[in-house]
Design an enzyme around this catalytic site. Structure first.
Site, PDB file in Angstrom:
ATOM      1  N   HIS A 174       0.838  -1.198   0.000  1.00  0.00           N
ATOM      2  CA  HIS A 174       0.000   0.000   0.000  1.00  0.00           C
ATOM      3  C   HIS A 174       0.874   1.250   0.000  1.00  0.00           C
ATOM      4  O   HIS A 174       1.241   1.761   1.062  1.00  0.00           O
ATOM      5  CB  HIS A 174      -0.908   0.001   1.230  1.00  0.00           C
ATOM      6  CG  HIS A 174      -1.835  -1.173   1.312  1.00  0.00           C
ATOM      7  ND1 HIS A 174      -1.395  -2.441   1.634  1.00  0.00           N
ATOM      8  CD2 HIS A 174      -3.170  -1.270   1.101  1.00  0.00           C
ATOM      9  CE1 HIS A 174      -2.424  -3.265   1.630  1.00  0.00           C
ATOM     10  NE2 HIS A 174      -3.506  -2.592   1.309  1.00  0.00           N
TER      11      HIS A 174
ATOM     12  N   GLY B 274      -3.421  -3.690  11.596  1.00  0.00           N
ATOM     13  CA  GLY B 274      -3.829  -4.186  10.286  1.00  0.00           C
ATOM     14  C   GLY B 274      -5.338  -4.266  10.248  1.00  0.00           C
ATOM     15  O   GLY B 274      -5.977  -3.565   9.457  1.00  0.00           O
TER      16      GLY B 274
ATOM     17  N   ASP C 277      -9.155   6.625   7.402  1.00  0.00           N
ATOM     18  CA  ASP C 277     -10.618   6.628   7.283  1.00  0.00           C
ATOM     19  C   ASP C 277     -11.195   5.301   7.739  1.00  0.00           C
ATOM     20  O   ASP C 277     -12.217   5.250   8.429  1.00  0.00           O
ATOM     21  CB  ASP C 277     -11.023   6.873   5.816  1.00  0.00           C
ATOM     22  CG  ASP C 277     -10.699   8.273   5.341  1.00  0.00           C
ATOM     23  OD1 ASP C 277     -11.331   9.216   5.837  1.00  0.00           O
ATOM     24  OD2 ASP C 277      -9.830   8.420   4.463  1.00  0.00           O
TER      25      ASP C 277
ATOM     26  N   HIS D 178      -4.068   3.080  -3.566  1.00  0.00           N
ATOM     27  CA  HIS D 178      -4.268   2.630  -2.188  1.00  0.00           C
ATOM     28  C   HIS D 178      -3.536   1.328  -1.903  1.00  0.00           C
ATOM     29  O   HIS D 178      -2.742   1.255  -0.970  1.00  0.00           O
ATOM     30  CB  HIS D 178      -5.761   2.453  -1.879  1.00  0.00           C
ATOM     31  CG  HIS D 178      -6.017   1.808  -0.542  1.00  0.00           C
ATOM     32  ND1 HIS D 178      -6.035   2.525   0.626  1.00  0.00           N
ATOM     33  CD2 HIS D 178      -6.241   0.514  -0.194  1.00  0.00           C
ATOM     34  CE1 HIS D 178      -6.263   1.699   1.636  1.00  0.00           C
ATOM     35  NE2 HIS D 178      -6.385   0.472   1.157  1.00  0.00           N
TER      36      HIS D 178
ATOM     37  N   ARG E  49     -18.491 -18.066  39.208  1.00  0.00           N
ATOM     38  CA  ARG E  49     -18.276 -16.614  39.157  1.00  0.00           C
ATOM     39  C   ARG E  49     -18.113 -16.064  40.575  1.00  0.00           C
ATOM     40  O   ARG E  49     -17.394 -15.084  40.788  1.00  0.00           O
ATOM     41  CB  ARG E  49     -19.418 -15.916  38.431  1.00  0.00           C
ATOM     42  CG  ARG E  49     -20.777 -16.074  39.067  1.00  0.00           C
ATOM     43  CD  ARG E  49     -21.837 -15.227  38.400  1.00  0.00           C
ATOM     44  NE  ARG E  49     -23.157 -15.476  38.980  1.00  0.00           N
ATOM     45  CZ  ARG E  49     -24.139 -14.600  39.023  1.00  0.00           C
ATOM     46  NH1 ARG E  49     -23.960 -13.390  38.529  1.00  0.00           N
ATOM     47  NH2 ARG E  49     -25.301 -14.909  39.552  1.00  0.00           N
TER      48      ARG E  49
ATOM     49  N   SER F 242     -22.781  -8.900  37.873  1.00  0.00           N
ATOM     50  CA  SER F 242     -22.964 -10.263  37.375  1.00  0.00           C
ATOM     51  C   SER F 242     -21.638 -10.989  37.179  1.00  0.00           C
ATOM     52  O   SER F 242     -21.552 -12.199  37.363  1.00  0.00           O
ATOM     53  CB  SER F 242     -23.718 -10.242  36.040  1.00  0.00           C
ATOM     54  OG  SER F 242     -25.026  -9.736  36.193  1.00  0.00           O
TER      55      SER F 242
ATOM     56  N   GLU G 239     -17.795  -4.171  24.741  1.00  0.00           N
ATOM     57  CA  GLU G 239     -16.957  -5.360  24.869  1.00  0.00           C
ATOM     58  C   GLU G 239     -15.720  -5.299  23.977  1.00  0.00           C
ATOM     59  O   GLU G 239     -14.620  -5.656  24.395  1.00  0.00           O
ATOM     60  CB  GLU G 239     -17.760  -6.625  24.535  1.00  0.00           C
ATOM     61  CG  GLU G 239     -18.911  -6.908  25.474  1.00  0.00           C
ATOM     62  CD  GLU G 239     -20.207  -6.224  25.046  1.00  0.00           C
ATOM     63  OE1 GLU G 239     -21.249  -6.466  25.675  1.00  0.00           O
ATOM     64  OE2 GLU G 239     -20.170  -5.445  24.054  1.00  0.00           O
TER      65      GLU G 239
ATOM     66  N   PHE H 184     -20.792 -12.923  24.687  1.00  0.00           N
ATOM     67  CA  PHE H 184     -20.383 -11.655  24.091  1.00  0.00           C
ATOM     68  C   PHE H 184     -18.900 -11.616  23.718  1.00  0.00           C
ATOM     69  O   PHE H 184     -18.382 -10.563  23.332  1.00  0.00           O
ATOM     70  CB  PHE H 184     -20.757 -10.492  25.002  1.00  0.00           C
ATOM     71  CG  PHE H 184     -22.239 -10.364  25.195  1.00  0.00           C
ATOM     72  CD1 PHE H 184     -23.106 -10.519  24.125  1.00  0.00           C
ATOM     73  CD2 PHE H 184     -22.780 -10.130  26.451  1.00  0.00           C
ATOM     74  CE1 PHE H 184     -24.470 -10.429  24.292  1.00  0.00           C
ATOM     75  CE2 PHE H 184     -24.151 -10.028  26.625  1.00  0.00           C
ATOM     76  CZ  PHE H 184     -25.005 -10.182  25.543  1.00  0.00           C
TER      77      PHE H 184
ATOM     78  N   ASP I  99     -32.626 -16.111  30.444  1.00  0.00           N
ATOM     79  CA  ASP I  99     -32.318 -15.126  29.405  1.00  0.00           C
ATOM     80  C   ASP I  99     -32.370 -15.726  28.005  1.00  0.00           C
ATOM     81  O   ASP I  99     -32.423 -14.995  27.012  1.00  0.00           O
ATOM     82  CB  ASP I  99     -30.944 -14.489  29.645  1.00  0.00           C
ATOM     83  CG  ASP I  99     -31.027 -13.311  30.610  1.00  0.00           C
ATOM     84  OD1 ASP I  99     -32.140 -12.775  30.796  1.00  0.00           O
ATOM     85  OD2 ASP I  99     -29.990 -12.930  31.175  1.00  0.00           O
TER      86      ASP I  99
ATOM     87  N   HIS J 243     -28.458 -15.348  24.839  1.00  0.00           N
ATOM     88  CA  HIS J 243     -27.423 -15.152  25.848  1.00  0.00           C
ATOM     89  C   HIS J 243     -26.714 -16.453  26.230  1.00  0.00           C
ATOM     90  O   HIS J 243     -25.777 -16.421  27.028  1.00  0.00           O
ATOM     91  CB  HIS J 243     -28.033 -14.527  27.112  1.00  0.00           C
ATOM     92  CG  HIS J 243     -28.294 -13.060  26.977  1.00  0.00           C
ATOM     93  ND1 HIS J 243     -29.013 -12.522  25.940  1.00  0.00           N
ATOM     94  CD2 HIS J 243     -27.915 -12.009  27.759  1.00  0.00           C
ATOM     95  CE1 HIS J 243     -29.087 -11.211  26.082  1.00  0.00           C
ATOM     96  NE2 HIS J 243     -28.425 -10.872  27.172  1.00  0.00           N
TER      97      HIS J 243
END
Length: 661
Positions: free
Chosen positions: A28, A117, A155, A259, A354, A382, A409, A435, A467, A471
């Site tokens: 590039h 990258g 950009d 580019h 947890r 949580s 996240e 997630f 849930d 989830h």
């Protein structure tokens, strides 16, 4: 210093970039040609660095977020005299084994701050670096920690969604030592950015709490004046530098044609003639190279002054600072976790992992009160990863060691990379396991770089219950286990949690996922051997009464199901053993003899995991039985779901009996 026209210094960057891309027939050239003036001003007038000592702790950080323009960075490193970045390396751009790969790799080339990258990662990682600088400076003082983080972004970086997460955090935290130089050339691969975008980036950044302005990115005086203003700001700064991509190319400048492909011999020749650059490939005039080398050595004096200041620190404080920059854990950590495990054996914790993680974190935070930095993507209550003693980090409380990332996240994971790369801290961040889909790009970069960050991922299966399937992770363990250098732990009880935390914190060559339950689990372990059984990935938790006919393998909450199944098989006169597998990929990485000893030689193998089967065949064989998920989950109480999807002790027994005939 040698007096050289700064335009000639910028043209040296352009010439080297054009030649390297042309020789490789790949790369590039557009960004290095367009942004050469910006880079020249930054490096020659502002950046605090010493090319002879790339890892000097109080150097300014420069992040090329637009990693596709890597020849800009490689050219600068050669020109300023980084020892390993020779002209020969530039001539082998994008070739196997060179220090000049297509995109910058910090684990491969000394002097590169972070791997970039994938667009958006660099600017987001830089936010973590600036955050770490602010925290470490508040602790050790500005005489020891006082540097800036500069970013060159494109950009594309600003179009990627993660950039919004990161700039919002930087503005909220008032990271005034973060300065982003935006190569505003209006061109992407498809053509003008107007095809897909009409965002006013200056207004966007201002709305996020940044100082922001638009300047002529080809005017070196304007660039310098803008950086001076940014250095005085009390908030992070964006300098939108309006440039011409491929500056100097007679027919391709300002177009997408420059580019991501070589100019071609005719355009290259014409560009060099237009810019006044020698037609000889990879040539830099002696006076220009001398001026650049003086730029590279200028920071030696600042480095020497810093070394004198750190030498004046008390020996204990200096040793602590240096230890933390090495990512070396304190001796107190092993002692604290040993005592914590002893307490667990005396007073078992029958809680969700947890919650047992929360108990382990209390022990860890007491041993590492300043370097242990946690955070959550708006799920603190949580995820249970905030120590009781922790103060929330904010612009006004930079000594805080718990970070509220908000529902970000991806930004959180990228910031954690920057915190680790900066040095001085052991970062962990938390959300629900499902997630990791949002955090995955930054998690992959962490694995690629070997960043020792820890992801506390709770609500690890259908066991989270009501849930529902949106989830409930079913394929996520497999996806994360498939990622090279990503270590995934799914502990079955409080003792395993403590052991996995210890392994995670002592792993500074790659990231670790701790997959933790929402539902309560019994403490199954009755001992805590010094060799840490979890370090082998799997171990025999319950031995068979006699020669085993069945091996039951499980992780996390399903280990209890395996224990119950073993008892039911024993009642039928069938000897079975239970193997806890907190880390499937770590088990498979063991030496063959060790791995086979753990897997055993029972004629029937059954794996139990509330997730998809992928990966388990390496343990149980293609003809092994698998009790787990074959679809997405559903919305219901956890106990009902395990029964509905057939992840029960009875199902495991039935599977074993079917194979035994």
């Amino acid at each position: 210093m040698t007096q050289v026209d700064p335009t000639r210094m910028a043209n040296a960057i352009r010439g080297l970039a054009m030649d390297a891309v042309e020789k490789a027939k790949s790369g590039h050239p557009g960004l290095p040609m367009g942004a050469a003036d910006v880079a020249t001003v930054l490096f020659s007038q502002f950046l605090k660095f010493d090319a002879s000592q790339p890892g000097w702790p109080d150097r300014d950080r420069f992040v090329l977020s637009a990693g596709h323009g890597s020849m800009l960075l490689y050219s600068l490193m050669y020109l300023t005299g980084y020892p390993e970045m020779t002209l020969d390396q530039l001539k082998h751009f994008r070739q196997l084994g060179s220090l000049t790969p297509g995109h910058p790799e910090n684990f491969h080339t000394k002097g590169i701050e972070t791997t970039t990258g994938p667009l958006g990662q660099g600017i987001s990682t830089a936010v973590g670096m600036a955050l770490a600088e602010k925290m470490l400076s508040a602790e050790f003082g500005k005489k020891i920690v006082d540097h800036r983080t500069y970013v060159l972004a494109s950009d594309g970086d600003l179009m990627e969604g993660v950039s919004q997460e990161a700039i919002a955090l930087a503005g909220h935290w008032k990271l005034n030592k973060l300065i982003v130089l935006y190569d505003d050339n209006g061109i992407s691969i498809d053509g003008p950015t107007s095809l897909s975008d009409s965002v006013d980036q200056v207004k966007r950044f201002k709305s996020a709490g940044w100082a922001a302005e638009l300047i002529d990115g080809q005017d070196q005086k304007a660039i310098a004046a803008a950086i001076e203003r940014a250095q005085k700001a009390n908030k992070p700064s964006l300098i939108a530098c309006r440039t011409t991509i491929g500056y100097g190319a007679p027919t391709k400048a300002g177009t997408n044609k420059v580019h991501g492909e070589a100019l071609g011999s005719e355009e290259l020749k014409a560009a060099k003639e237009k810019l006044g650059i020698s037609l000889e490939p990879f040539s830099v005039p002696d006076d220009v190279l001398k001026a650049w080398r003086e730029v590279g050595s200028r920071g030696a004096a600042a480095r020497a002054e810093w070394e004198a200041r750190i030498a004046e620190l008390g020996s204990r404080k200096r040793a602590e600072f240096e230890r933390r920059l090495r990512h070396e854990r304190p001796a107190s950590l092993a002692k604290a976790l040993k005592e914590h495990k002893k307490q667990l054996l005396e007073n078992p914790l029958n809680v969700a992992t947890r919650k047992s993680s929360e108990a382990a974190i209390e022990a860890i935070a007491a041993a590492m009160p300043f370097e242990f930095v946690g955070g959550s993507a708006d799920l603190t209550g949580s995820n249970n990863n905030k120590p009781k003693s922790a103060v929330a980090f904010s612009a006004k409380t930079p000594k805080g060691r718990f970070i509220h990332y908000g529902i970000r996240e991806h930004g959180m994971a990228a910031c954690m990379n920057g915190i680790f790369l900066h040095g001085g801290f052991a970062p962990n961040g938390a959300t629900f396991l499902v997630f990791t889909d949002y955090a995955r790009p930054a998690m992959r970069i962490a694995a690629l770089m070997g960043a020792g960050v820890v992801y506390v991922m709770t609500h690890d299966s259908i066991g989270l219950g009501e849930d529902g399937p949106t989830h409930q992770p079913v394929e996520h363990l497999a996806a994360l286990r498939a990622m090279p250098n990503m270590r995934v732990f799914r502990p079955c009880d409080a003792v395993e949690v403590a052991e996995c935390w210890e392994l995670a914190l002592n792993r500074t060559t790659g990231p670790t996922v701790l997959a933790l339950t929402r539902q309560n689990l019994p403490q199954l372990r009755t001992s805590a051997p010094a060799d840490n059984p979890c370090s082998h990935g799997g171990y025999e938790l319950v031995a068979a009464q006699g020669e085993a006919k069945v091996s039951l393998f499980a992780s996390g909450s399903e280990v209890q199901i395996a224990v119950d199944a073993q008892k039911q098989l024993a009642e039928r006169g069938i000897p079975a053993r239970v193997v806890s597998v907190p880390s499937l990929e770590l088990l498979l990485a063991q030496p063959e003899e060790k791995k086979q000893a753990i897997i055993g030689h029972a004629p029937v193998n059954v794996a139990i995991e509330a997730a998809v089967r992928w990966g388990w065949d390496a343990v149980i064989g293609k003809d092994g039985e698998f009790v787990g998920m074959h679809s997405f989950g559903a919305s219901a109480p956890a106990k009902d779901l395990f029964k509905h999807f057939g992840i029960t002790a009875e199902a495991a027994v039935s599977a074993a009996l079917k194979r035994l005939g």
